[in-house]
Design a protein around this motif. Structure first.
Motif, short mmCIF file in Angstrom:
data_model
loop_
_atom_site.label_atom_id
_atom_site.label_comp_id
_atom_site.label_asym_id
_atom_site.label_seq_id
_atom_site.Cartn_x
_atom_site.Cartn_y
_atom_site.Cartn_z
N LEU A 159 20.74 -5.90 3.19
CA LEU A 159 21.30 -5.13 4.29
C LEU A 159 20.35 -5.08 5.47
CD1 LEU A 159 23.24 -2.33 2.46
CD2 LEU A 159 24.14 -3.80 4.25
N THR A 160 19.06 -4.98 5.20
CA THR A 160 18.10 -4.97 6.30
C THR A 160 18.18 -6.30 7.06
OG1 THR A 160 16.67 -3.59 4.98
CG2 THR A 160 15.66 -4.63 6.89
N LEU A 161 18.29 -7.39 6.31
CA LEU A 161 18.36 -8.69 6.96
C LEU A 161 19.70 -8.92 7.64
CD1 LEU A 161 16.46 -10.84 4.31
CD2 LEU A 161 15.63 -10.02 6.51
N ALA A 162 20.69 -8.09 7.29
CA ALA A 162 21.97 -8.17 7.99
C ALA A 162 22.01 -7.15 9.13
CB ALA A 162 23.11 -7.93 7.01
N LYS A 163 20.84 -6.64 9.50
CA LYS A 163 20.70 -5.68 10.61
C LYS A 163 21.43 -4.37 10.34
CE LYS A 163 18.82 -7.94 14.32
NZ LYS A 163 18.16 -7.20 15.30
N SER A 164 21.50 -4.00 9.07
CA SER A 164 22.00 -2.68 8.73
C SER A 164 21.02 -2.09 7.74
CB SER A 164 23.41 -2.77 8.15
OG SER A 164 23.92 -1.47 7.93
N MET A 165 21.44 -1.13 6.93
CA MET A 165 20.51 -0.63 5.92
C MET A 165 21.27 0.02 4.77
SD MET A 165 18.85 2.69 7.72
CE MET A 165 19.76 4.14 8.12
N LEU A 166 20.61 0.02 3.60
CA LEU A 166 21.24 0.64 2.44
C LEU A 166 21.13 2.16 2.54
CD1 LEU A 166 22.68 0.35 -0.23
CD2 LEU A 166 20.47 0.22 -1.37
N GLY A 167 20.10 2.62 3.24
CA GLY A 167 19.95 4.06 3.46
C GLY A 167 20.09 4.85 2.20
#
Ligand SMILES: Cc1cc2nc3c(=O)[nH]c(=O)nc-3n(C[C@H](O)[C@H](O)[C@H](O)COP(=O)(O)O)c2cc1C
Ligand code: SF4
Ligand code: SF4
Ligand code: SF4
Ligand code: FES
Lengths: 491, 553
Positions: free
Chosen positions: A316-324
């Motif tokens: 998710l970080t590499l998809a410019k989002s986050m798992l949070g």
């Protein structure tokens, strides 16, 4: 069909598991006993490091690494258990507190043993009255049974747990805001460094750990590192040469809500795709997926083109989002993204602690701009401008086309980026709350720009069909820059 | 010392200096609001962002750091030899890179979104950090179209008003009340964009505590914008119309360094001036607001003499003639000359010279304001001695051979036996205690030199109009032995004259040989004749003051 793998939640529904005796029947406290009987504190810390456990509270920071930053020669050292769970769309800690509080106590005991900690504070979200009641009862019982207090089970180990209710501020979930609040001050995050691991509660080294993170510890100790690392992918971090393993191991308590048939908490291995998760939660309610929020309301949104993204920290970080926090909110074709962003921005504008300038005055500004657009008062210029993008020569530049100027969308993006910049991943704020504001704002707007433009053009909220509302992958900044990690074993 | 590359400069700074101060030392402005050198550093305004450059191993090069850093909390220190940048720098930081400039402008934009932009009616205009930084570092137009917050104006205490709309929530005022005065009256209420400074109040809004500590006025000084305003100065003058002079407070024996701000018609306000060892950045409200007596309409403007038991105005020549007449009739042992702890060292030096050389008396006394209370704060003390120069006057009056300087009971005993007393007072109106009054009533001929009508002047046979600290040059010696300069700002009212000039005139009238032209000349005479003051010439004292060598014993 993907199956749930219940580990933390395995015995959640066993009647009276919240009592010491029943918990004991299901291996309760045996992992802690194993820890003190078979391992030295440093062994435990090493196991946690080797397990690849990453913090489940939001940042996804390696727990073992965090522990290694704690200076061992400064005492006292504290453990703060973060049970403030306030991220919209997140509700997994709550069940642990309400149904299986002894599991958390066992996790705390293992952490305390490993780190030489004698005092633990559990900071519980104020609204969790039942959760606090159950945990308090369990703590009382644990004291009575000799699993808390002085000289635990004759080992010379001392551990005290205090619970502390929050007063309703989201920002007190941020670890230093939590610490300030715990110390009796206004819940305002601190400047970092120093990080809590070095200077935390009352100026002493402090380990801050989410409930779910701590609940993983008994299983790591009980079943061993090898067993643990089989769950979830381990990627190759190619930034270093040679690549290093980047574990996303273990299970995650995914809180799935929104337009799915069976919303709830699902314990699954890390690394499943977004589509798989929707299936697990009883499938989509409605015709098509319009968007998915993958990690609580502060995470950048995913479009239906991005549903193959694996829901783990690295992907998710590499998809410019986050798992949070693992709060997954699914939206179907009936949802209006402008309205959705407005809802989220209202929340953040209300919850900014107000300490630092960009967030204090930027967040309500962003909300007001979105509100204006939603009200049909968004501004669009009568002029056009050259459109920049991937030009014919394959490079970024003037495409030769023109585009209409939506002034308020430019403004929205600019103001949000001035709080925390989405493209450079930098922020001008004290804490990363700023990111929780600007990342959604910019990602929703960029990825569902047609819907924002429609609202401005038509002067009212217009819910477009999914295909029309979503920018195509080739214009999606995140999709363009997305990087799909390779598993370490595949290299 | 750390060797730092700051923009294009290579500078050396003391270890532990932050980037804001290091830049300031080299004339480079790093705009800042929340940072104040006398307070803790919350780094909440984000105005001081700077760009450190760091070594990035994968690239093997020095590159701009990923994040900008706050200059107020970025501390420069000597790096270990293996961590030097470019083999020599302990730190590399840019305060003028495009990224920094953009960040500054962006922060200023946020600071202004709710600001009422009411500079035309704001007291701070002209000395406002928000105005100045916006001008130097900000965008030229606003993009804010939404509704502005309008928090209410509040009365925080006897001298402090809060125009909450102008507040930038830097929390300097809160930190001052927590850390320096330790009184903690201020705090934030509400949250987020509704943050407001306030004092504790009941639910009905009734104040439970007000900002009335004796250091409260400092919050007005440190407020970087026009949010905290002094009622005393409100709407009195635009700051750029005010003249300024460096001086020393005459309110007590601490000797706080001040700037007196004035126009031809009087004093307008007093602000503290930094002195590391004496008052740091602060001063107390007694000193700050105590200047009003200088502007008073009641000030003595003409000499007075007693005619038919009534003090009546006269001219200088007449007043001096009456005095000479009376002085030449008495024996030396019947004369007592009393100097003032409100007066300068120069005033007192001329006075003792007059006593010793002209009147040939060694009977001197020291008079001054009645002692008050001492107030101790965590980082500041207001002393009980309400005179700025008791220490100096005592030494100087006693400096000539054989001089005896009496104080208190011994003095009043001597006074009650004297026939002629020349008493120099000064400062705010000084009430008399019973014993003092009784003693002074015994005196056949009482000469009082003062600035305001008071119980002392009521008993006088001749009153000479003297000057306050604001109307003359000279030096004060504080309780810890710092000799510091005060400076003339406004002219004395009417016919009033500088105290040493009056004394010198009297001396001349009685055939004395004294001919000083300005205070600095007297200071040279002091330096020559009073061993402790050998270095205390005006030139050497300058603005920083000098500390007497043996004053600690
Ligand atoms: C604005 C904000 C809110 C947060 N809220 C929570 C929360 O409610 N619960 C939580 O566990 N962590 C929350 N975090 C993350 C914590 O700061 C911290 O990273 C976490 O508690 C560390 O524990 P972990 O390593 O076990 O995840 C929040 C972070 C931010 C920036
Ligand atoms: S970013 Fe927002 S929440 Fe975080 S410290 Fe600043 S004002 Fe508070
Ligand atoms: S009143 Fe002034 S000093 Fe206090 S927080 Fe506001 S701007 Fe800062
Ligand atoms: S402490 Fe004394 S010298 Fe300082 S400002 Fe107050 S009265 Fe003046
Ligand atoms: S002066 Fe540095 S952040 Fe305010």
């Amino acid at each position: 069909m993907v199956q749930e793998r219940r580990i933390l939640y395995e015995h959640l529904d066993v009647p009276d598991i919240n009592t010491f005796d029943v918990f004991r029947q299901y291996d309760g406290y045996t992992r802690f006993e194993k820890a003190i009987a078979e391992y030295q504190p440093d062994d435990i810390a090493k196991m946690v490091m080797d397990s690849g456990l990453k913090g489940r509270g939001g940042a996804g920071f390696s727990t073992g690494l965090k522990w290694s930053f704690v200076p061992r020669d400064i005492k006292p050292c504290y453990l703060c258990c973060n049970a403030d769970e306030s991220e919209p769309g997140t509700f997994s800690n709550r069940y642990v507190l309400e149904k299986n509080p002894h599991l958390l106590i066992e996790g705390i005991l293992i952490c305390c043993y490993a780190m030489g900690i004698e005092t633990t504070y559990v900071y519980i979200r104020g609204e969790f009255t039942l959760g606090k009641e159950m945990l308090d009862a369990a703590i009382k019982e644990a004291y009575e049974k000799g699993y808390l207090g002085k000289d635990i089970r004759g080992t010379g180990l001392n551990v005290d747990i205090y619970t502390h209710p929050g007063a309703g501020a989201y920002i007190c979930g941020e670890e230093t805001g939590l610490i300030e609040s715990l110390e009796g001050k206004r819940g305002q995050p601190r400047n970092k460094p120093p990080f809590p691991a070095v200077e935390g509660v009352f100026g002493k080294p402090t380990v801050v750990q989410n409930v779910e993170t701590l609940c993983n510890l008994p299983f790591i100790v009980g079943n061993g590192v090898e067993w643990y690392t089989q769950m979830g992918p381990t990627y190759a971090d190619t930034r270093s040469d040679p690549p290093t393993p980047d574990p996303n191991t273990g299970t995650k308590l995914y809180c799935i809500s929104g337009d799915v048939n069976e919303p709830g908490v699902y314990e699954l291995d890390l690394g499943l795709t977004c589509s798989e998760l929707i299936e697990v939660a009883g499938g989509l309610r409605g015709e098509e997926v319009k968007a998915v929020i993958p990690g609580g309301s502060s995470a950048p949104i995913l479009t239906h083109y991005e549903l193959d993204t694996r829901l783990d920290f690295t992907s998710l970080t590499l998809a410019k989002s986050m798992l949070g926090s693992g709060g997954i909110i699914v939206m179907n074709e009936t949802r209006n993204i402008v309205d959705c962003l407005l809802n989220i921005m209202k929340f953040y504008a209300h919850e900014s602690c107000g300490q630092c300038t960009p967030c204090r005055w930027g967040t309500p500004w962003v909300r007001d701009i979105v509100q204006r657009i939603a009200d049909g008062n968004g501004r669009k210029s009568t002029m056009t401008r050259p459109k920049f993008g991937v030009a014919e020569n394959g490079r970024w530049g003037d495409t030769g086309e023109t585009e209409e100027i939506y002034e308020d969308l430019d403004l929205l993006e600019s103001v949000a980026n001035n709080i925390a910049n989405v493209d450079t991943m930098t922020w001008n704020t004290i804490c990363v709350f700023g990111i929780a504001v600007s990342w959604p704002a910019v990602s929703y707007m960029r990825k569902f720009r047609p819907e924002f433009e429609a609202a401005i053009r038509e002067g009212e909220l217009v819910t477009l069909p999914v295909a029309e509302a979503t920018v195509p992958p080739e214009e999606n900044y995140a999709y363009q820059q997305r990087f799909v990690p390779k598993e370490f074993a595949d290299l | 010392m750390a060797f730092v590359k700051l923009n294009d400069l290579e500078i050396e700074v003391e270890d532990g200096t932050n980037v804001v101060e290091a830049a300031r030392q080299h004339g480079i402005e790093v705009p800042h609001y929340c940072y104040h050198p006398g307070l803790s550093r919350p780094a909440n305004c984000r105005m001081c962002l700077v760009e450190p450059h760091v070594f990035f191993p994968p690239a093997g090069a020095i590159v701009p750091d990923r994040q900008l850093a706050t200059g107020c909390t970025t501390v420069l220190r000597t790096a270990p030899p293996d961590r030097k940048l470019d083999g020599k720098y302990d730190f590399i930081v840019y305060t003028d890179s495009p990224r920094v400039k953009k960040a500054r402008a962006d922060i200023l934009e946020f600071l202004l979104v709710h600001h009422p932009l009411d500079c035309p009616v704001c007291d701070q205009a002209g000395e406002c950090d928000l105005q100045d930084y916006s001008h130097r570092h900000g965008h030229d137009k606003s993009r804010y179209l939404e509704v502005k917050n309008v928090p209410p104006k509040k009365d925080l205490g006897p001298d402090v008003l809060l125009y909450a709309t102008r507040c930038v929530v830097c929390t300097r005022c809160i930190r001052f009340a927590d850390e320096v005065s330790g009184t903690g009256e201020l705090g934030l209420i509400h949250r987020g964009s509704h943050d407001e400074i306030d004092i504790p109040r009941s639910h009905e809004g009734v104040p439970l505590q007000v900002l009335d500590n004796k250091l409260a006025g400092n919050v007005v000084d440190i407020c970087p914008v026009g949010a905290l305003i002094s009622k005393d100065f409100l709407f009195k003058s635009r700051p750029w119309f005010l003249e300024k002079a460096n001086s020393v407070c005459s309110g007590c024996s601490v000797g706080c360094n001040i700037t007196v701000e004035y126009k031809a018609d009087g004093l307008y306000r007093i602000k503290p001036r930094f002195h590391e060892d004496i008052n740091q950045h602060w001063m107390c409200d007694d000193g700050r607001l105590g200047y009003h007596y200088v502007n008073s309409d009641d000030r003595l403007q003409l000499p007075l003499k007693r005619v038919d038991d009534e003090l009546t105005p006269t001219h200088w020549a007449d007043a001096l003639a009456v005095i000479t007449e009376n002085l030449s009739e008495v024996e030396t042992e019947d004369i007592v000359v009393i100097g003032s702890a409100q007066g300068t060292n120069e005033d007192n030096y001329v006075l003792q010279q007059f006593a010793h050389d002209v009147l040939k008396t060694t009977q001197l006394g020291l008079f001054g304001q009645l002692p008050g209370e001492e107030h101790k704060f965590p980082q500041f003390t207001i002393e009980a001695d309400k005179n700025p120069n008791a220490a100096g006057a005592r030494t100087i009056l006693g400096s000539a051979n054989g001089n005896v300087v009496l104080e208190g009971e011994a003095l009043w005993e001597k006074v009650s036996e004297a026939k002629v007393v020349y008493l120099v007072s000064g400062g705010p109106e000084r009430p008399l205690e019973d014993a003092e009054k009784a003693a002074l009533k015994h005196v056949d001929f009482l000469i009082v030199q003062d600035v305001l009508p008071s119980e002392v002047t009521q008993l006088a046979d001749v009153v000479l109009p003297g000057t306050t600290f604001a109307e003359k040059d000279g030096t004060f010696t504080n309780s810890t032995g710092w000799v510091q300069r005060i400076r003339k700002t406004i002219d004395p009212p009417g016919e009033a004259r500088v105290d040493w000039e009056i004394t010198q005139q009297l001396a001349k009238q009685l055939g004395g040989e004294m001919n000083y032209h300005f205070a600095g000349e007297i200071a040279l005479a002091i330096a020559e004749n009073v061993p402790e003051y050998a270095d205390a010439t005006h030139q050497k004292i300058g603005d920083a003051g000098i500390k007497l060598a043996d004053s600690d014993q």
